[in-house]
Design a protein around this motif. Structure first.
Motif, PDB file in Angstrom:
ATOM      1  N   VAL A 127       1.031  -1.580  -0.169  1.00 26.20           N
ATOM      2  CA  VAL A 127      -0.086   0.531  -0.215  1.00 26.20           C
ATOM      3  C   VAL A 127       0.803   1.359  -0.402  1.00 26.20           C
ATOM      4  O   VAL A 127       1.476   1.547   0.595  1.00 26.20           O
TER       5      VAL A 127
ATOM      6  N   ASN B 279      -3.565   4.877   1.654  1.00 24.37           N
ATOM      7  CA  ASN B 279      -4.309   4.570   2.763  1.00 24.37           C
ATOM      8  C   ASN B 279      -5.537   5.279   3.335  1.00 24.37           C
ATOM      9  O   ASN B 279      -5.400   6.321   3.617  1.00 24.37           O
TER      10      ASN B 279
ATOM     11  N   GLU C 200      -7.865   6.306   4.861  1.00 21.53           N
ATOM     12  CA  GLU C 200      -9.380   6.547   5.942  1.00 21.53           C
ATOM     13  C   GLU C 200     -10.329   7.024   6.681  1.00 21.53           C
ATOM     14  O   GLU C 200     -11.137   6.698   6.620  1.00 21.53           O
TER      15      GLU C 200
ATOM     16  N   THR D 138      -7.262   4.151  -1.995  1.00 27.29           N
ATOM     17  CA  THR D 138      -6.223   3.220  -1.597  1.00 27.29           C
ATOM     18  C   THR D 138      -5.362   2.546  -2.748  1.00 27.29           C
ATOM     19  O   THR D 138      -5.725   2.175  -3.790  1.00 27.29           O
TER      20      THR D 138
END
Length: 262
Positions: free
Chosen positions: A128, A131, A133, A210
């Motif tokens: 990743v 990302n 959130e 993501t």
């Protein structure tokens, strides 16, 4: 008579002008379009990671080096097919063997098959990179990505979706109507940016809540290819329309509406 002469002779006017050929060419054009339509729908799911069995972040496990090599080869294959077959020099040679009424449909079919191969053989790189959130921001990015796909489709219909993907040509051939010579026009979105289709793709590829290493690789390489494709395409358009297109380049930006092209 050589083998090439025989091949060229076999698709001469007496063949391409027959009713049977016209009907077969029409069915071929429809089939090529349907393959494209399924492919582009799958592409949306592949990039966004929804509603398809294999996405950009799923598939056979592979080492990082193996995944990079395979994925780059797959994208290179698509780029070469997409660019080489679109050049007028290739078309002049290619239409010795492929009848002109189905040349565009054949190009669309080959492009779709190379993309399907990419989807099938793509190797995920799941690390990743970022990302998001925050759920509201994540939804915003997903919405933006979807809006990019909408921009792609909308832009094709603005200029002539069915001609772009070969249906217009085979339909004209079926009814015996001559295809009109290309005419330079800048409808709606094309008054603000020269390449709204490419802009839509860039938005769709990069707006991801993501971002994995595999997705980043795909987005970066395809964006680079888009700029190469723009250079090749605009060279062809200048050859075709001359000063009319040069003046268009001077007053309308390439991708960003509020920046003046240099």
């Amino acid at each position: 008579m050589t083998q090439i002469d025989q091949q060229v002779h076999s698709i001469g006017p007496e063949v391409t002008g027959s009713r049977i050929f016209k009907f077969i060419a029409f069915l071929y054009g429809i089939a090529a379009y349907l393959v494209f339509f399924v492919t582009i729908l799958y592409a949306i799911g592949f990039v966004m990671g929804v509603m398809v069995p294999k996405t950009i972040d799923t598939g056979s496990d592979a080492s990082t080096v193996e995944a990079l090599i395979i994925n780059l080869l797959l994208m290179t294959l698509f780029a070469l097919q997409h660019s080489v077959m679109a050049r007028k020099q290739f078309k002049a040679w290619w239409t010795q063997f492929v009848p002109k009424p189905v040349e565009r449909s054949t190009y669309v079919l080959f492009a779709s098959l190379s993309l399907l191969l990419l989807f099938w053989q793509w190797r995920p790189l799941p690390s990743v990179v970022w990302n998001v959130e925050d759920p509201d921001l994540a939804v915003t990015l997903v919405t933006l990505s979807f809006a990019g796909w909408v921009l792609v489709f909308t832009s094709t219909f603005i200029i002539n979706h069915f001609e772009l993907f070969g249906l217009h040509q085979v339909t004209n051939h079926l009814v015996g109507k001559e295809t009109a010579p290309p005419r330079f026009k800048t409808p709606l979105l094309y008054k603000f940016v020269r390449h709204p289709i490419y802009l839509g793709f860039i938005i769709a590829f990069w707006a991801a809540p993501t971002m994995t290493a595999g997705h980043l690789l795909f987005a970066a390489v395809t964006t680079l290819y888009i700029f190469v494709g723009i250079a090749l395409e605009e060279s062809d358009l200048i050859d075709l329309f001359g000063d009319e297109y040069r003046q268009y380049r001077q007053r309308v930006s390439m991708l960003i509406p509020w920046r003046r092209s240099v």
